[in-house]
Design a protein around this motif. Structure first.
Motif, mmCIF file in Angstrom:
data_model
loop_
_atom_site.group_PDB
_atom_site.id
_atom_site.type_symbol
_atom_site.label_atom_id
_atom_site.label_comp_id
_atom_site.label_asym_id
_atom_site.label_seq_id
_atom_site.Cartn_x
_atom_site.Cartn_y
_atom_site.Cartn_z
ATOM 1 N N SER A 345 0.839 -1.203 0.000
ATOM 2 C CA SER A 345 0.000 0.000 0.000
ATOM 3 C C SER A 345 0.870 1.248 0.000
ATOM 4 N N ILE A 346 0.377 2.282 -0.653
ATOM 5 C CA ILE A 346 1.111 3.545 -0.740
ATOM 6 C C ILE A 346 0.121 4.704 -0.758
ATOM 7 N N LEU A 347 0.476 5.771 -0.063
ATOM 8 C CA LEU A 347 -0.253 7.034 -0.126
ATOM 9 C C LEU A 347 0.591 8.004 -0.936
ATOM 10 N N HIS A 372 -2.535 -1.604 -3.570
ATOM 11 C CA HIS A 372 -3.515 -0.779 -2.854
ATOM 12 C C HIS A 372 -3.013 0.664 -2.733
ATOM 13 N N PRO A 373 -3.052 1.417 -3.837
ATOM 14 C CA PRO A 373 -2.606 2.816 -3.774
ATOM 15 C C PRO A 373 -3.741 3.757 -3.386
ATOM 16 N N THR A 374 -3.383 4.820 -2.691
ATOM 17 C CA THR A 374 -4.301 5.927 -2.425
ATOM 18 C C THR A 374 -3.634 7.193 -2.934
ATOM 19 N N ASN A 389 -4.745 10.717 6.627
ATOM 20 C CA ASN A 389 -4.429 9.497 5.880
ATOM 21 C C ASN A 389 -3.058 8.925 6.209
ATOM 22 N N GLN A 392 -1.918 5.027 7.365
ATOM 23 C CA GLN A 392 -2.823 3.975 6.913
ATOM 24 C C GLN A 392 -2.216 3.132 5.795
ATOM 25 N N GLN A 393 -1.073 3.583 5.258
ATOM 26 C CA GLN A 393 -0.380 2.849 4.203
ATOM 27 C C GLN A 393 1.073 2.633 4.611
#
Length: 553
Positions: A345-347, A372-374, A389, A392-393
């Motif tokens: 995951s990455i923000l 799971h990117p944001t 945020n 969360q990543q």
């Protein structure tokens, strides 16, 4: 008196005087209850740990030298990491009442420190309100009593005590030596520390005066280039302002060339030779004093056999940076929570001010290997949304503007759509509180995100340290206003090497920098699709790649 004895090279007398001065400084520091008064005491004795460590080493007291410089480096960070992230699982089982009391006191102190930072940002000269002082004094007293009680519990006898030499060495990396670079008026010293030994390397041909002159000229050239660029931005049609901007930019680039060249012969070359004698391929640098403002990994010497005619320090070893050894203990604990299989995951913060043409391409290169990117793009990247945020990543990537405030580092930060996400706010994020695991890596693709403040250089107060305190294991940041296009290309290559070739982040950054400086337009086009014309190696100059460094694990 210690300084006088050092000038006379009466080292034993100097160590005795410094020992008394260190004890007196410690008493004054411990008497401080507030952040501003602690900072005042640290500023008053800023060079004392460096001078004392140098004198101890001159008399063969290497253990004392290491303890002194470690305790005097990034002290505020170390104390808060120890206090706020202490392993209290056993205490919670044995004495839940004492555990709850300690947590309550430290939470109140954290909240009070947040209020103090806000006060400092609003008015740097203002006195802390009296009610804050009274509350802080009471909380410090309560904390002292709680610590004394905790030390009565088996297994916690040395709880929150200053680390001993044994503890410092036990916490050092087994994969790379930790190197304290210590400039003083008499010369510089590198303490090369491993869990087994301390090896001193005397660098007396690089005294503090040489460093001070270099940094002053460096910062002046940088400042003049920024001013000229700002004046040009207000009137880009002006031929005079265009010419001034180009001249000042060339002078700044020349200064980067000259400054990094000065770092080679009497500082980095002897260090590299010593490290290679022991077959080291990686090293952790803890640059003290003003050395923290310079890209030591970009020190160079002419080498006609290389594509760009130069051999750089990073060609010899992989260098990472740290504020002190204690900070790496906390960073290592966070990194261990994120095995490669969990880095999914990455923000990504994409161009909050909508004025970076290469940002979207960079962000897409960053996120494409994460399931799971944001992405917070443009107007969605507000300070509140980004702060909410964070944590969360596993990874966070900032593609935005940044700014460093040398004399008020709490006002340094990253520019979001609505405001500046400041260092003060990063300090308060508490990314490891409760069930939060922290962040494995933060990539700060913005200007001057790696610069510390000048007033307290050895406290290393800057964005990377703020992130480490908040709960980030490693950070990639820059030392100057970076070129947007070359940064996009550099980080695209970094992600390719890290995520596709499975290199560690520090090695991936190093190889990306090596690749960029020797890359041809056709190689750049193959990686990014961007067509460039002109020089055979368009980004060979260290301005384009050397500003970035890796801090932490």
């Amino acid at each position: 008196m210690g300084d006088l004895q050092s000038e006379l090279q009466n080292w034993y007398a100097a160590t005795q005087a410094y020992e008394q001065a260190l004890a007196a400084a410690e008493d004054l520091y411990q008497a401080c209850t507030l952040l501003d008064s602690q900072a005042g005491e640290l500023k008053a004795t800023a060079d004392l740990p460096r001078r004392a460590a140098y004198a101890y080493a001159k008399t063969g007291q290497l253990a004392k030298a290491l303890e002194t410089i470690e305790r005097g480096r990034a002290r505020g960070l170390s104390e808060r990491l120890q206090r706020d992230r202490a392993d209290l699982a056993q205490l919670q089982q044995q004495r839940p009442d004492l555990f709850d009391r300690y947590r309550d006191i430290t939470n109140q102190l954290q909240n009070l420190e947040s209020l103090q930072r806000e006060q400092q940002v609003r008015d740097r000269q203002a006195l802390t309100p009296e009610q804050h002082r009274n509350k802080a004094q009471k909380l410090r007293q309560d904390l002292t009593e709680a610590i004394a009680q905790i030390r009565q519990v088996p297994g916690y006898e040395t709880f929150l005590q200053a680390p001993s030499l044994t503890e410092i060495q036990q916490n050092l990396s087994t994969e790379a030596p930790t190197i304290y670079l210590i400039p003083t008026p008499n010369g510089s010293l590198a303490l090369i520390a491993t869990p087994q030994a301390i090896d001193p390397l005397w660098l007396d041909a690089f005294p503090e005066a040489t460093l001070t002159d270099l940094v002053q000229t460096w910062l002046q050239a940088d400042r003049e280039s920024k001013v000229a660029n700002y004046e040009y931005s207000k009137d880009p049609e002006s031929l005079a302002k265009t010419q001034t901007r180009n001249e000042k930019r060339e002078q700044w680039h020349n200064m980067i060339d000259q400054g990094t060249r000065q770092l080679w012969d009497n500082l980095m070359a002897p260090l590299i030779d010593r490290l290679k004698q022991h077959n080291h391929t990686q090293a952790i640098l803890i640059p003290t004093g003003l050395l923290g403002l310079l890209p030591l990994h970009a020190a160079w010497t002419p080498d006609p056999s290389r594509p760009t005619g130069r051999r750089y320090a990073l060609d010899e070893l992989t260098f990472t940076y740290a504020p002190n050894a204690q900070s790496l203990v906390a960073a290592r604990a966070i990194a261990q929570r994120f095995p490669d299989s969990h880095l999914d995951s990455i923000l990504a913060i994409d161009n909050p001010r909508q004025d970076l043409p290469s940002s979207e391409r960079e962000v897409m290169a960053a996120v494409k290997t994460f399931p799971h990117p944001t992405i917070l793009r443009h107007e969605k990247a507000t300070t509140a949304t980004v702060a909410a945020n964070l944590g969360q990543q596993a990874i966070v990537h900032f593609s935005c503007h940044g700014t460093a405030n040398f004399f008020d580092p709490l006002n340094s930060g990253l520019l979001m759509n609505d405001d500046l996400l400041t260092l003060r706010e990063l300090f308060n994020l508490k990314l490891t509180e409760g069930d939060k695991p922290g962040i494995r890596l933060a990539i700060l693709s913005a200007c001057e995100t790696g610069l510390p403040g000048l007033d307290l250089a050895d406290e290393a107060i800057g964005l990377p340290v703020g992130l480490l305190q908040a709960g980030v294991a490693g950070a990639i940041a820059s030392l100057w206003a970076v070129n947007e296009q070359s940064t996009m290309i550099l980080l695209t290559k970094f992600y390719d090497l890290w995520r596709n070739d499975h290199l560690t982040p520090p090695i991936a950054l190093r190889q990306a920098q090596q690749w960029l400086r020797s890359a041809t337009p056709s190689e750049i086009r193959q990686l990014t699709g961007i067509g460039l014309r002109g020089a055979e190696h368009p980004f060979a100059h260290p301005y384009y790649w050397a500003g970035f460094s890796y801090t932490g694990i």
